[in-house]
Design an enzyme around this catalytic site. Structure first.
Site, mmCIF file in Angstrom:
data_model
loop_
_atom_site.group_PDB
_atom_site.id
_atom_site.type_symbol
_atom_site.label_atom_id
_atom_site.label_comp_id
_atom_site.label_asym_id
_atom_site.label_seq_id
_atom_site.Cartn_x
_atom_site.Cartn_y
_atom_site.Cartn_z
ATOM 1 N N CYS A 125 0.796 -1.234 0.000
ATOM 2 C CA CYS A 125 0.000 0.000 0.000
ATOM 3 C C CYS A 125 0.824 1.278 0.000
ATOM 4 O O CYS A 125 0.290 2.355 -0.252
ATOM 5 C CB CYS A 125 -0.956 0.006 1.182
ATOM 6 S SG CYS A 125 -2.118 -1.369 1.168
ATOM 7 N N HIS A 375 -9.079 3.106 -2.747
ATOM 8 C CA HIS A 375 -7.680 2.804 -2.422
ATOM 9 C C HIS A 375 -7.068 1.917 -3.500
ATOM 10 O O HIS A 375 -6.867 0.720 -3.300
ATOM 11 C CB HIS A 375 -7.626 2.120 -1.057
ATOM 12 C CG HIS A 375 -6.270 1.671 -0.604
ATOM 13 N ND1 HIS A 375 -5.088 2.227 -1.053
ATOM 14 C CD2 HIS A 375 -5.903 0.695 0.277
ATOM 15 C CE1 HIS A 375 -4.068 1.621 -0.479
ATOM 16 N NE2 HIS A 375 -4.537 0.684 0.327
ATOM 17 N N CYS A 403 -0.701 2.301 6.496
ATOM 18 C CA CYS A 403 -0.281 0.972 6.940
ATOM 19 C C CYS A 403 0.059 0.149 5.702
ATOM 20 O O CYS A 403 -0.316 0.501 4.579
ATOM 21 C CB CYS A 403 -1.372 0.294 7.766
ATOM 22 S SG CYS A 403 -2.958 0.100 6.929
ATOM 23 N N GLY A 405 0.520 -3.967 4.160
ATOM 24 C CA GLY A 405 0.300 -5.390 4.338
ATOM 25 C C GLY A 405 1.568 -6.134 4.720
ATOM 26 O O GLY A 405 2.662 -5.761 4.313
#
Length: 417
Positions: A125, A375, A403, A405
């Protein structure tokens, strides 16, 4: 949470939440020839996954058409000589090999010379923001003077690939408790955050509704128009408006949506989690001295970027550690920051980070976040940079964070000029 992580957290959070304006803030506002500055930052509209405007095109098409528009708006000295762009970095998550081949091809087709090298990046991300950092670092150390950071994702076309987010084939790793945590579904990691840190369903729905309300208001007021570039679709139609924001979303309307990951007792739903989306964004960076020589406009300044690792099973807490780390690295404190663009992967994890750091909610995602906007994984970090540079006023300081993954967090600091 491990003892080591707790110790790091305590140190970083205490440093970030110190009282009084930091001594370093004024020095950061000073302009220096070696500064890394942002010359341009734009994005496409964000399309809804599987049914939106971009559902029938993949990332190569999106990137090529975006670059045509983006380059067409470059300042004249750059537009006339694309050889001045010395490096391209592109973030992507779901394509095989992070799209190294097709995205290099899109760059060449858009007029970027073959002599300009290309690198494909995947840090899940944070890929788009990592691309910005990659270019900024190369400028800082003198490898290049001007570079282009990109982020692109078609979740529609690539999210349902076999094991799109990776797999573990080794039997030894499959038996390893820590290794297996990297395969925990993102929704379950968010349920872990909600349960462990007591983030209620009500609070999550209220946060999500607020995101929708802010995004819909910003869209209606035309606040995104300056950052969105039009994308021409194969049928000749033009997409230049975000598809995620919608009116009349309230905490009450979201409360009726069923849990998506844990039946009955779960709190994560399609309404308080980020949307599956498609999109592309770009950030053009340069050394200030070179930007001045070429009479290039300066939108803002890149200051610093930091990443951290956190337990994979609660990966959403990443910003609660990454933000203090980047603040400590720059001598800043939470109260020095005017706007926080914190990616809303899920409402629970975003709320945890905001509360843990004592951030004023009014400073967070003033034009809505990923819950309302969407997103598109590899695009998001670059998109956030384009957004925050429009939200900030002159000499204000902003943080972009998310954040990541498998258990990480990233954060970067920018100053508006």
């Amino acid at each position: 949470m491990s003892q080591r992580l707790q110790s790091i957290k305590d140190h970083l959070v205490e440093s970030a939440m110190g009282k009084g304006e930091s001594k370093r803030k004024n020095s950061l506002l000073e302009k220096r020839p070696e500064d890394v500055v942002i010359v341009a930052a734009n994005r496409s509209a964000i399309g809804k996954g599987f049914k939106g405007a971009f559902k029938d095109v993949n990332t190569d098409y999106l990137l090529y058409n975006f670059l045509n528009e983006f380059i067409g708006r470059f300042p004249e000295p750059l537009r006339a000589d694309l050889n001045l762009i010395e490096e391209v970095a592109c973030g992507n998550v779901l394509n095989v090999g992070a799209g190294a081949t097709e995205h290099r091809a899109a760059c060449l087709a858009s007029g970027i010379p073959y002599s300009t090298p290309f690198v494909a990046l995947n840090r899940q991300c944070s890929s788009g923001l990592t691309a910005v950092n990659d270019i900024a670092n190369k400028i800082k150390v003198g490898q290049i003077d001007i570079g282009l950071a990109l982020g692109v994702e078609s979740m529609t076309n690539n999210y349902k690939n076999v094991n799109p987010l990776g797999m573990i084939s080794s039997e030894e790793l499959q038996k390893n408790r820590e290794a297996k945590k990297c395969l925990i579904p993102m929704g379950i990691t968010n349920e872990n955050v909600a349960a462990n840190f007591k983030i209620s369903r009500k609070d999550q729905d209220e946060f999500a509704a607020n995101s929708y309300q802010k995004a819909y208001k910003a869209k209606n007021e035309g606040l995104f128009e300056d950052e969105i570039l039009p994308i021409k679709l194969p049928d000749g139609s033009i997409c230049q408006s975000d598809e995620g924001p919608r009116p009349n979303v309230t905490a009450e309307s979201l409360s009726s949506i069923r849990p998506a990951f844990i039946k009955d007792r779960g709190t994560t739903t399609a309404g308080n989690a980020s949307q599956v989306s498609d999109g592309v964004a770009g950030v053009l960076l340069a050394r200030r001295s070179v930007a001045n020589q070429l009479n290039l406009p300066v939108l803002g300044r890149y200051i610093d970027f930091q990443t951290v690792g956190v337990p994979p099973e609660i990966m959403g807490v990443g910003p609660a550690y990454a933000i203090p780390k980047v603040l400590e690295a720059t001598g800043l404190q939470v109260q020095d920051i005017d706007i926080f663009e914190i990616n809303e992967a899920f409402a629970a994890q975003a709320l945890y980070c905001i509360h843990k750091l004592g951030i004023d909610l009014n400073k967070v995602n003033p034009r809505g976040g990923a819950i309302a906007l969407g997103h598109p994984l590899g695009c998001t970090g670059a998109r956030q940079v384009a957004t925050i540079l429009r939200e900030l006023k002159k000499d204000q300081i902003g943080v972009v964070s998310m954040c990541i993954g498998t258990g990480m967090g990233a954060a970067a600091i920018f100053i508006k000029e």
